[in-house]
Design an enzyme around this catalytic site. Structure first.
Site, mmCIF file in Angstrom:
data_model
loop_
_atom_site.group_PDB
_atom_site.id
_atom_site.type_symbol
_atom_site.label_atom_id
_atom_site.label_comp_id
_atom_site.label_asym_id
_atom_site.label_seq_id
_atom_site.Cartn_x
_atom_site.Cartn_y
_atom_site.Cartn_z
ATOM 1 C CB THR A 41 3.911 5.759 -4.690
ATOM 2 O OG1 THR A 41 2.852 4.879 -4.101
ATOM 3 C CG2 THR A 41 4.536 4.919 -5.619
ATOM 4 C CD GLU A 62 -1.777 2.164 0.641
ATOM 5 O OE1 GLU A 62 -2.901 1.405 0.645
ATOM 6 O OE2 GLU A 62 -1.767 2.893 0.834
ATOM 7 C CB SER A 94 -1.551 0.782 -9.196
ATOM 8 O OG SER A 94 -2.924 0.305 -8.752
#
Length: 571
Positions: free
Chosen positions: A384, A404, A449
């Site tokens: 990320t 990811e 997240s």
């Protein structure tokens, strides 16, 4: 060599800014960019200097990172885009999260006995690949807030892909580590570890296939990615993968849309903090932790106090318990967003925290509008990146982009790394007879997240934009930085440098730094089990200090913030 060039460029940028101030040119505002790679920051700066908006700069950085940071993000993945419009004072968000293909079922990651397969068996290959969203996100953002021609945004990335970019020592170390598992992935190995030799610092990598794809998209627009040759190539790569072959179809691509969504905002002390709603768990979890902390005087305690970190740790554990149960894709299962950040609910949860003793076992609460039906997803996301921008007019962008895991699925198609985003779903479909909120379903977006965040002062003016990499730790990297700025009176750069904190079962993990070593025995006296360990992060921020925007980049990364005076009026 690369670091020397970047230092010279940064020095020239700062010197130019100072020179213009000294000779008292007419009033101007400054544009600021911050990203995890110097080449991406330079691309963003180039857009601002060409008269582009914060959106133009952010999108150019996203495309450039596809080339120079392929282990972390790119157009083979997805992202979240948070935008403050200086003229309307409105905050908007765009959801470019990857979607599961039509072939996906809740049993996707179960073995023949109905048990979850190990994560390390699930992510490599075709089974984990979701339909990428970043180009559709880019199209929507540019349509709304872009000022430069679409093709202009691709120029830095196409040049780097064609002419080559210099390998940094950090990238070389990453390739060395991951290429050991590339025996079944010859395409990515040929590009980044040719003849079995991982690229070294100073080597030049050229990616003509990616350059050709970017050129087509720059000319034809987003349809060049979602129709025709590109979906066919990706479908073939996924279907013919030597590990976990799976089915995605051109129809999956043609049906993909990036979705504008309402920002999730809440008050913390005198500030308004806003971020990305579902399928991101970022804003609800960040705001939930802040809500639990608000009754404590963290400012007086300060960053060197074990009590500050004790309170952060227990607020983290309580809020992550709720995150595990209640968050996912709101289009498929209702997420109690308002309940998770409800002040009365958070006050009741905060009352569970004792200022002088650690919590024991932590369980999820029952926020208003909720029903318990969840199961944690694997905590493995690592590929990320984040970038933050402000332009001369005061438009602000915080965007987080991901594939990811590191190098995603390990599959390469048209020169781009394909994501392994579907492993962000919960592998188990039911828990105690109830469907799991974040279970796999066709066309569904997995829980994330990623936490791109914009903070407003009492006057409603944006003063801080930030985000990070780090999988589920992203939330805590952002939270720690917010507490550092708001409660500890640090600037963003100082707050980013504070130790990172996370947890594992009932153990608190502190980044192994000098402050953490001093905190560990004191936290243990308060009842915590504490382990020191490595916790990397890539926080990038822009911050308004004394009326002037400045940038900050994580010292743990190759990131850099660049500033240039501009005089245009952005869109």
């Amino acid at each position: 060599m690369l670091s020397q060039i970047n230092a010279v460029r940064l020095s020239l940028s700062i010197s130019l800014t100072g020179l213009l101030c000294l000779i008292a040119l007419p009033a101007f505002a400054q544009g600021v960019v911050s990203s995890a790679d110097p080449r991406a920051s330079e691309a963003g700066l180039e857009m601002l200097e060409a008269g582009g908006s914060a959106t133009d700069a952010a999108l150019a950085m996203m495309i450039t990172l596809t080339v120079v940071e392929p282990q972390s993000s790119g157009i083979g993945g997805g992202g979240f885009f948070v935008h403050h419009d200086a003229r309307t004072a409105k905050i908007d968000t765009i959801d470019g999260r990857e979607r599961a293909p039509g072939s996906a079922t809740p049993e996707r990651f179960l073995d023949e006995q109905g048990q979850p397969i190990p994560f390390n068996n699930a992510f490599p290959g075709g089974l984990s690949v979701g339909i990428p969203g970043n180009i559709r996100l880019m199209e929507e953002a540019h349509r709304r807030w872009g000022t430069l021609p679409w093709a202009k945004l691709f120029e830095p990335a196409i040049k780097l892909a064609n002419e080559g970019f210099e390998v940094s020592p950090r990238f070389s170390r990453t390739v060395t580590r991951w290429s050991q598992g590339w025996q079944d992935f010859p395409d990515i190995a040929a590009l980044y570890a040719p003849d079995g030799k991982p690229v070294s610092g100073g080597d030049i990598i050229r990616n003509p296939k990616l350059a050709a794809l970017l050129t087509r998209i720059s000319i034809e627009g987003a349809p060049a990615f979602y129709y025709g040759e590109n979906p066919r190539v990706i479908s073939d790569v996924v279907a013919e993968a030597s590990r976990n072959p799976a089915q995605v179809t051109p129809l999956d691509f043609s049906q993909y849309t990036a979705t504008p969504r309402a920002a999730v905002c809440s008050q913390y002390r005198k500030y308004r903090v806003c971020g990305m709603g579902p399928p991101s768990s970022g804003a609800t979890t960040v705001l939930g932790i802040l809500g639990l902390l608000e009754r404590f005087d963290l400012k007086t305690m300060g960053p060197n106090s074990a009590h500050s970190w004790h309170l952060i740790a227990d607020a983290m554990r309580l809020t992550y318990a709720d995150r595990s149960i209640y968050t996912g894709d709101n289009d498929f299962a209702p997420v109690p967003v308002e309940g998770l950040i409800d002040p009365d609910y958070l006050q009741a949860r905060s009352a569970l925290i004792d200022a002088n003793i650690a919590l024991g076992k932590v369980e999820a609460g029952t926020p208003p509008g909720s029903s318990k039906s969840g199961k944690p997803a694997p905590i493995n996301e690592g590929g990320t990146t984040h970038f933050s921008v402000v332009d001369a007019t005061g438009n602000v962008v915080a965007m987080t982009s991901t594939i990811e895991g590191v190098f995603g699925s390990q599959l390469l198609a048209n020169g781009m790394v394909l994501n392994n985003e579907l492993t962000d779903f919960s592998f188990i479909a039911e828990e105690n007879g109830h469907p799991v909120t974040n279970r796999v379903q066709a066309f569904k977006r997995p829980r994330s997240s990623m936490s791109p965040t914009i903070v407003y002062n009492e006057q409603g003016e944006p003063i801080l934009a930030l985000g990070s990499a780090g999988g589920p730790r992203i939330i805590m990297h952002v939270l720690k930085t917010l507490v550092g700025v708001i409660d500890f009176d640090l600037n963003a750069e100082e707050a980013i440098a504070l130790p990172n904190i996370f947890f594992d079962d009932d153990q608190i993990i502190l980044e192994d730094k000098a402050l953490s070593q001093a905190l560990k025995p004191r936290l243990e006296q308060l009842g915590h089990s504490v382990r020191l360990g490595r916790q990397s992060s890539k926080v990038n921020a822009v911050e308004k200090i004394d009326g002037k925007w400045v940038g900050a980049a994580d010292p743990r990364s190759d990131g850099v913030a660049l500033t240039a005076p501009v005089t245009h009026e952005g869109k």
